[in-house]
Scaffold this motif. Structure first.
Motif, PDB file in Angstrom:
ATOM      1  N   GLY A 353       3.601  -3.994  -0.028  1.00 29.84           N
ATOM      2  CA  GLY A 353       4.380  -3.238  -1.021  1.00 29.84           C
ATOM      3  C   GLY A 353       5.840  -3.601  -0.964  1.00 29.84           C
ATOM      4  N   ASN A 354       6.649  -2.827  -1.703  1.00 30.30           N
ATOM      5  CA  ASN A 354       8.076  -3.122  -1.790  1.00 30.30           C
ATOM      6  C   ASN A 354       8.811  -1.900  -2.309  1.00 30.30           C
ATOM      7  OD1 ASN A 354      10.453  -4.594  -1.670  1.00 30.30           O
ATOM      8  ND2 ASN A 354       9.566  -6.396  -2.668  1.00 30.30           N
ATOM      9  N   PHE A 355      10.126  -2.028  -2.389  1.00 30.90           N
ATOM     10  CA  PHE A 355      10.969  -0.972  -2.917  1.00 30.90           C
ATOM     11  C   PHE A 355      11.790  -1.541  -4.058  1.00 30.90           C
ATOM     12  CE2 PHE A 355      15.125   1.263  -2.877  1.00 30.90           C
ATOM     13  CZ  PHE A 355      14.681   2.545  -3.158  1.00 30.90           C
ATOM     14  N   ASP A 356      11.768  -0.868  -5.228  1.00 31.15           N
ATOM     15  CA  ASP A 356      12.476  -1.354  -6.410  1.00 31.15           C
ATOM     16  C   ASP A 356      13.420  -0.280  -6.936  1.00 31.15           C
ATOM     17  OD1 ASP A 356      11.499  -3.893  -6.517  1.00 31.15           O
ATOM     18  OD2 ASP A 356       9.947  -3.481  -8.005  1.00 31.15           O
ATOM     19  N   ILE A 357      14.545  -0.735  -7.458  1.00 33.26           N
ATOM     20  CA  ILE A 357      15.504   0.160  -8.108  1.00 33.26           C
ATOM     21  C   ILE A 357      15.655  -0.288  -9.554  1.00 33.26           C
ATOM     22  CG2 ILE A 357      17.830   1.105  -8.076  1.00 33.26           C
ATOM     23  CD1 ILE A 357      18.067   0.368  -5.175  1.00 33.26           C
ATOM     24  N   ALA A 362      14.149   4.858  -8.988  1.00 33.77           N
ATOM     25  CA  ALA A 362      13.833   4.005  -7.842  1.00 33.77           C
ATOM     26  C   ALA A 362      12.455   4.416  -7.339  1.00 33.77           C
ATOM     27  CB  ALA A 362      14.879   4.166  -6.741  1.00 33.77           C
ATOM     28  N   TYR A 363      11.695   3.471  -6.846  1.00 31.80           N
ATOM     29  CA  TYR A 363      10.350   3.813  -6.367  1.00 31.80           C
ATOM     30  C   TYR A 363       9.911   2.835  -5.272  1.00 31.80           C
ATOM     31  CZ  TYR A 363       8.860  -0.020  -9.431  1.00 31.80           C
ATOM     32  OH  TYR A 363       8.715  -1.242 -10.038  1.00 31.80           O
ATOM     33  N   LEU A 364       9.059   3.339  -4.408  1.00 31.21           N
ATOM     34  CA  LEU A 364       8.445   2.562  -3.336  1.00 31.21           C
ATOM     35  C   LEU A 364       6.956   2.447  -3.676  1.00 31.21           C
ATOM     36  CD1 LEU A 364       9.004   3.108   0.446  1.00 31.21           C
ATOM     37  CD2 LEU A 364       6.691   3.151  -0.448  1.00 31.21           C
ATOM     38  N   TYR A 365       6.411   1.250  -3.602  1.00 27.20           N
ATOM     39  CA  TYR A 365       5.003   1.088  -3.962  1.00 27.20           C
ATOM     40  C   TYR A 365       4.282   0.253  -2.906  1.00 27.20           C
ATOM     41  CZ  TYR A 365       6.243  -3.637  -5.502  1.00 27.20           C
ATOM     42  OH  TYR A 365       6.685  -4.926  -5.541  1.00 27.20           O
ATOM     43  N   VAL A 366       2.982   0.482  -2.803  1.00 27.04           N
ATOM     44  CA  VAL A 366       2.126  -0.269  -1.890  1.00 27.04           C
ATOM     45  C   VAL A 366       0.749  -0.392  -2.544  1.00 27.04           C
ATOM     46  CG1 VAL A 366       1.431   1.822  -0.649  1.00 27.04           C
ATOM     47  CG2 VAL A 366       1.231  -0.403   0.476  1.00 27.04           C
ATOM     48  N   SER A 460       4.103  11.523  -4.790  1.00 30.07           N
ATOM     49  CA  SER A 460       3.352  10.263  -4.831  1.00 30.07           C
ATOM     50  C   SER A 460       2.303  10.299  -5.936  1.00 30.07           C
ATOM     51  CB  SER A 460       2.670  10.010  -3.477  1.00 30.07           C
ATOM     52  OG  SER A 460       1.691  10.998  -3.231  1.00 30.07           O
ATOM     53  N   ALA A 461       1.859   9.135  -6.318  1.00 32.28           N
ATOM     54  CA  ALA A 461       0.805   8.998  -7.331  1.00 32.28           C
ATOM     55  C   ALA A 461      -0.079   7.823  -6.929  1.00 32.28           C
ATOM     56  CB  ALA A 461       1.410   8.762  -8.706  1.00 32.28           C
ATOM     57  N   ILE A 462      -1.301   7.820  -7.416  1.00 30.67           N
ATOM     58  CA  ILE A 462      -2.235   6.733  -7.102  1.00 30.67           C
ATOM     59  C   ILE A 462      -2.805   6.187  -8.404  1.00 30.67           C
ATOM     60  CG2 ILE A 462      -4.128   8.385  -6.743  1.00 30.67           C
ATOM     61  CD1 ILE A 462      -5.298   6.398  -4.720  1.00 30.67           C
ATOM     62  N   SER A 463      -2.848   4.884  -8.501  1.00 33.92           N
ATOM     63  CA  SER A 463      -3.403   4.229  -9.678  1.00 33.92           C
ATOM     64  C   SER A 463      -4.550   3.311  -9.219  1.00 33.92           C
ATOM     65  CB  SER A 463      -2.326   3.393 -10.381  1.00 33.92           C
ATOM     66  OG  SER A 463      -2.887   2.661 -11.463  1.00 33.92           O
ATOM     67  N   LEU A 464      -5.718   3.482  -9.802  1.00 29.21           N
ATOM     68  CA  LEU A 464      -6.911   2.728  -9.389  1.00 29.21           C
ATOM     69  C   LEU A 464      -7.334   1.768 -10.501  1.00 29.21           C
ATOM     70  CD1 LEU A 464      -8.984   5.692  -7.884  1.00 29.21           C
ATOM     71  CD2 LEU A 464      -7.385   4.178  -6.730  1.00 29.21           C
ATOM     72  N   ILE A 465      -7.559   0.518 -10.125  1.00 30.44           N
ATOM     73  CA  ILE A 465      -8.053  -0.498 -11.065  1.00 30.44           C
ATOM     74  C   ILE A 465      -9.398  -0.993 -10.554  1.00 30.44           C
ATOM     75  CG2 ILE A 465      -7.600  -2.728 -12.143  1.00 30.44           C
ATOM     76  CD1 ILE A 465      -4.635  -2.269 -11.655  1.00 30.44           C
ATOM     77  N   TYR A 466     -10.427  -0.786 -11.360  1.00 33.65           N
ATOM     78  CA  TYR A 466     -11.779  -1.163 -10.965  1.00 33.65           C
ATOM     79  C   TYR A 466     -12.189  -2.468 -11.654  1.00 33.65           C
ATOM     80  CZ  TYR A 466     -12.192   3.639  -9.272  1.00 33.65           C
ATOM     81  OH  TYR A 466     -12.019   4.827  -8.606  1.00 33.65           O
ATOM     82  N   PRO A 467     -13.075  -3.241 -11.005  1.00 33.69           N
ATOM     83  CA  PRO A 467     -13.614  -4.445 -11.667  1.00 33.69           C
ATOM     84  C   PRO A 467     -14.316  -4.073 -12.975  1.00 33.69           C
ATOM     85  CG  PRO A 467     -14.180  -4.418  -9.347  1.00 33.69           C
ATOM     86  CD  PRO A 467     -13.599  -3.083  -9.643  1.00 33.69           C
TER      87      PRO A 467
END
Length: 471
Positions: A353-357, A362-366, A460-467
């Motif tokens: 992940g990373n941190f973006d502004i 601003a948000y941190l994502y993984v 926090s939030a979660i985003s799921l991508i399925y095949p």
């Protein structure tokens, strides 16, 4: 707001002198009305004519000085709101790009127009009016004492009771006024932003959705305005009832003095005129006090907005370095969390992940590939909570700190990295080559505080991508 009032003090002083003169003429003519009546009843034609001419002169003097008062009072209010709007605009321009994007253009427009104009109407315009009414009350009360001290004491005791009403509803008035200004600002902010994005609205054919949102905002602003007006109407009703009740009591007392022979017809005429005038003045004063009280929270918020210090570009650089360090400590390749999740088979080498502004955010994502996304999500937030509560191991922190610094030094070997970093520094008003000095200001406590405030379950939030063929 006192700053703007001091800057325009000469106009206010001129207005107060003018209204004092107008009030003196107005009180004096009350006595001449009584003299005209007594002379006419006594059949003294020449004396009646003389008093009549003097009365006309006092009326003309009152009119002219009152006109001058209005001109100077308007100059005072206009000067104050002009200086206020100047400071609002300068405050906006002093901000850097990141701080500017912390608010929408509509919010800035609402500050400049809606809130500034509300302060003009409910403070700057009310101050001369407050002193006008106060001067007249003092002069009329003094004139009543000259006429008869008993009537004066009774009048002042009874007619001043409505002045307590604004104090009794002060908190409710402030809440109602603040709620209305917030609703109006939200509506104006939305309209400004939608007009700015008019082309997008048309391109995506979302007029109905925008209209629906506007109706909600407009309806809410209308309801808040109505609440404020209803509170003002209720206060005015109570004030008026109390004032007229007091008026009739004083009127009865004055009539009793006439029956006793202590008052002549002219004295009664003058007394009733003054009491009637005083009743109106006190009703007006109660309304002015309510307006001045209700606008105080808005004045404080406006002063805080103007005084907001412009964010330093170095703060952007510091936050960027701090965010990157947090990512390495929380879920970097050498972090305890990464090792544990990898050993449990919950992640693979795609995890990272990373941190973006961004402007205003601003948000941190993984992310990465996993069969148990919810477990990984829970593990990340739980580890952040543990680190914030128990603290980061000092040896581990120092290793990550040296690694982060070394990575930034290595970036100076890359022309692409230098170009991106230097360009970002120009946009956000800092010199990228100051990073060693900025880096030294970051402590372990800063990292732990960042985790404690930002990496939490509720934020926090979660985003799921399925095949595509996922069953």
């Amino acid at each position: 707001m006192k700053k703007y009032e001091r800057q325009n003090r000469p106009w206010l002083i001129g207005a107060l002198v003018s209204v004092l003169a107008a009030s003196l003429f107005g009180v004096a003519l009350q006595f001449f009305k009584g003299e005209v009546l007594d002379s006419a009843i006594a059949g003294q034609g020449v004396r009646t004519l003389g008093y009549g001419l003097a009365l006309a002169g006092f009326i003309l003097g009152e009119i002219l000085f009152f006109h001058l008062y209005r001109r100077l009072g308007d100059r005072f209010a206009a000067g104050c709101v002009t200086a206020l709007k100047q400071d609002v605009f300068e405050s906006v321009l002093r901000r850097d790009y990141v701080a500017f994007k912390g608010r929408t253009q509509g919010e800035y427009a609402a500050k400049y127009t809606g809130e500034a104009d509300a302060i003009r109407a409910r403070r700057f315009c009310m101050l001369p009016l407050f002193w006008e009414i106060a001067f007249k009350i003092v002069l009329v009360s003094g004139a009543l004492f000259l006429l008869d001290w008993r009537v004066a004491l009774l009048t002042i005791a009874l007619l001043t009771t409505p002045l307590y009403i604004p104090k009794l509803i002060e908190k409710r008035s402030q809440r109602a006024q603040t709620a209305f200004l917030q609703a109006a600002e939200e509506a104006l902010s939305g309209v400004t932003d939608w007009l700015h994005g008019f082309e997008l609205i048309k391109n995506f054919a979302v007029e109905d959705k925008i209209l629906a949102r506007f109706r909600r905002l407009n309806q809410n602003a209308g309801e808040k305005l109505l609440d404020d007006l209803k509170l003002g109407a209720a206060a005015q009703l109570i004030t008026t009832l109390m004032s007229y009740l007091s008026y009739f009591i004083v009127l009865a007392c004055s009539a009793w003095l006439v029956l006793r022979g202590d008052f002549s017809a002219g004295d009664f005429f003058v007394a009733i005129g003054m009491i009637d005038q005083l009743s109106y003045l006190i009703i007006s004063l109660a309304g002015i006090v309510r307006q001045l009280s209700a606008i105080r929270p808005a004045c404080r918020k406006m002063e805080e907005f103007i005084a907001e210090p412009p964010q330093s570009g170095r703060e952007h650089l510091r936050l960027s370095i701090l965010g990157d360090m947090v990512c390495d400590i929380l879920f970097g390749d050498s972090s305890p969390l990464y090792s544990r999740l990898y050993e449990e088979g919950l992640i693979n080498n795609s995890f990272g992940g990373n941190f973006d502004i961004l402007p205003g955010a601003a948000y941190l994502y993984v992310g990465g590939d996993t069969n148990e996304p919810k477990k990984v999500h829970e593990a990340v937030t739980a580890e952040a909570k543990r680190l914030a509560a128990e603290g980061i191991d000092e040896d581990f922190y120092q290793r990550i700190r040296r690694a982060c610094y070394g990575q930034m030094i290595r970036g100076l070997n890359s022309f692409e990295s230098i170009a991106v970093s230097a360009a970002e520094g120009v946009f956000f008003d800092y010199n990228y080559y100051d990073f060693p000095e900025v880096f030294e200001t970051i402590t372990k406590a800063d990292v732990e505080d960042f985790l404690r405030r930002n990496v939490t379950e509720e934020r926090s939030a979660i985003s799921l991508i399925y095949p595509k063929d996922f069953a």
